[in-house]
Design a protein around this motif. Structure first.
Motif, mmCIF file in Angstrom:
data_model
loop_
_atom_site.group_PDB
_atom_site.id
_atom_site.type_symbol
_atom_site.label_atom_id
_atom_site.label_comp_id
_atom_site.label_asym_id
_atom_site.label_seq_id
_atom_site.Cartn_x
_atom_site.Cartn_y
_atom_site.Cartn_z
ATOM 1 N N LEU A 1 45.583 -6.140 -20.260
ATOM 2 C CA LEU A 1 45.449 -7.603 -20.299
ATOM 3 C C LEU A 1 44.490 -8.002 -19.194
ATOM 4 C CD1 LEU A 1 49.121 -8.909 -20.555
ATOM 5 C CD2 LEU A 1 47.342 -9.197 -22.250
ATOM 6 N N GLU A 2 43.512 -8.818 -19.521
ATOM 7 C CA GLU A 2 42.602 -9.319 -18.498
ATOM 8 C C GLU A 2 42.412 -10.811 -18.698
ATOM 9 O OE1 GLU A 2 38.120 -8.767 -16.683
ATOM 10 O OE2 GLU A 2 38.838 -7.366 -18.177
ATOM 11 N N SER A 3 42.719 -11.574 -17.657
ATOM 12 C CA SER A 3 42.562 -13.020 -17.686
ATOM 13 C C SER A 3 41.208 -13.377 -17.106
ATOM 14 C CB SER A 3 43.672 -13.676 -16.863
ATOM 15 O OG SER A 3 43.430 -15.050 -16.742
ATOM 16 N N ASP A 4 40.412 -14.102 -17.873
ATOM 17 C CA ASP A 4 39.109 -14.576 -17.414
ATOM 18 C C ASP A 4 39.255 -16.051 -17.063
ATOM 19 O OD1 ASP A 4 36.517 -15.627 -17.211
ATOM 20 O OD2 ASP A 4 35.708 -14.129 -18.584
ATOM 21 N N GLY A 5 39.431 -16.323 -15.775
ATOM 22 C CA GLY A 5 39.671 -17.686 -15.313
ATOM 23 C C GLY A 5 38.521 -18.633 -15.575
ATOM 24 N N GLU A 6 37.291 -18.124 -15.515
ATOM 25 C CA GLU A 6 36.125 -18.983 -15.750
ATOM 26 C C GLU A 6 36.066 -19.489 -17.182
ATOM 27 O OE1 GLU A 6 32.438 -17.196 -14.631
ATOM 28 O OE2 GLU A 6 32.922 -17.190 -12.507
ATOM 29 N N GLN A 7 36.343 -18.592 -18.128
ATOM 30 C CA GLN A 7 36.253 -18.962 -19.541
ATOM 31 C C GLN A 7 37.579 -19.455 -20.110
ATOM 32 O OE1 GLN A 7 34.364 -16.007 -21.974
ATOM 33 N NE2 GLN A 7 32.728 -15.652 -20.516
ATOM 34 N N ILE B 1 40.165 -17.607 -21.063
ATOM 35 C CA ILE B 1 40.621 -16.748 -22.163
ATOM 36 C C ILE B 1 41.286 -15.495 -21.607
ATOM 37 C CG2 ILE B 1 38.906 -17.554 -23.833
ATOM 38 C CD1 ILE B 1 37.225 -15.089 -23.136
ATOM 39 N N ILE B 2 41.977 -14.787 -22.488
ATOM 40 C CA ILE B 2 42.661 -13.556 -22.120
ATOM 41 C C ILE B 2 42.227 -12.473 -23.093
ATOM 42 C CG2 ILE B 2 44.904 -12.431 -21.892
ATOM 43 C CD1 ILE B 2 45.739 -15.628 -21.490
ATOM 44 N N HIS B 3 41.755 -11.357 -22.555
ATOM 45 C CA HIS B 3 41.380 -10.195 -23.359
ATOM 46 C C HIS B 3 42.605 -9.292 -23.452
ATOM 47 C CE1 HIS B 3 36.997 -10.982 -22.860
ATOM 48 N NE2 HIS B 3 37.408 -11.523 -21.729
ATOM 49 N N VAL B 4 42.969 -8.878 -24.662
ATOM 50 C CA VAL B 4 44.071 -7.954 -24.882
ATOM 51 C C VAL B 4 43.495 -6.737 -25.589
ATOM 52 C CG1 VAL B 4 46.329 -7.593 -25.946
ATOM 53 C CG2 VAL B 4 45.683 -9.878 -25.143
ATOM 54 N N VAL B 5 43.709 -5.547 -25.011
ATOM 55 C CA VAL B 5 43.156 -4.316 -25.579
ATOM 56 C C VAL B 5 44.251 -3.254 -25.639
ATOM 57 C CG1 VAL B 5 41.427 -2.495 -25.316
ATOM 58 C CG2 VAL B 5 40.872 -4.839 -24.636
#
Length: 75
Positions: free
Chosen positions: A21-27, A29-33
């Motif tokens: 899980l990676e949270s992109d605070g600027e955009q 959104i959250i990437h789930v892989v």
């Protein structure tokens, strides 16, 4: 960039699954892989999705409901 990354490895008898899980605070959104790895940690499959915080929260609530149900059933 304001990111937060979490990785969880689920070990199986012949393979491993890496949940990222990676949270992109600027955009916002959250990437789930999900990465499927063989016993030598060689990647054999990968799937990913980009979620909004609200979508991830819905998944969180669904998982919590399933876990609560399983807990009640095991008693």
């Amino acid at each position: 960039m304001s990111n937060k990354e979490v990785k969880v490895t689920i070990e199986g008898p012949a393979s491993h699954t890496l949940f990222e899980l990676e949270s992109d605070g600027e955009q916002g959104i959250i990437h789930v892989v999900l990465r499927d790895m063989d016993s030598n940690f060689k990647e054999v499959g990968v799937a990913g999705v980009i979620l909004s915080p609200n979508e991830l929260q819905e998944i969180y609530y669904a998982i919590a409901d399933v876990l609560k149900h399983q807990e009640r059933e095991s008693k």
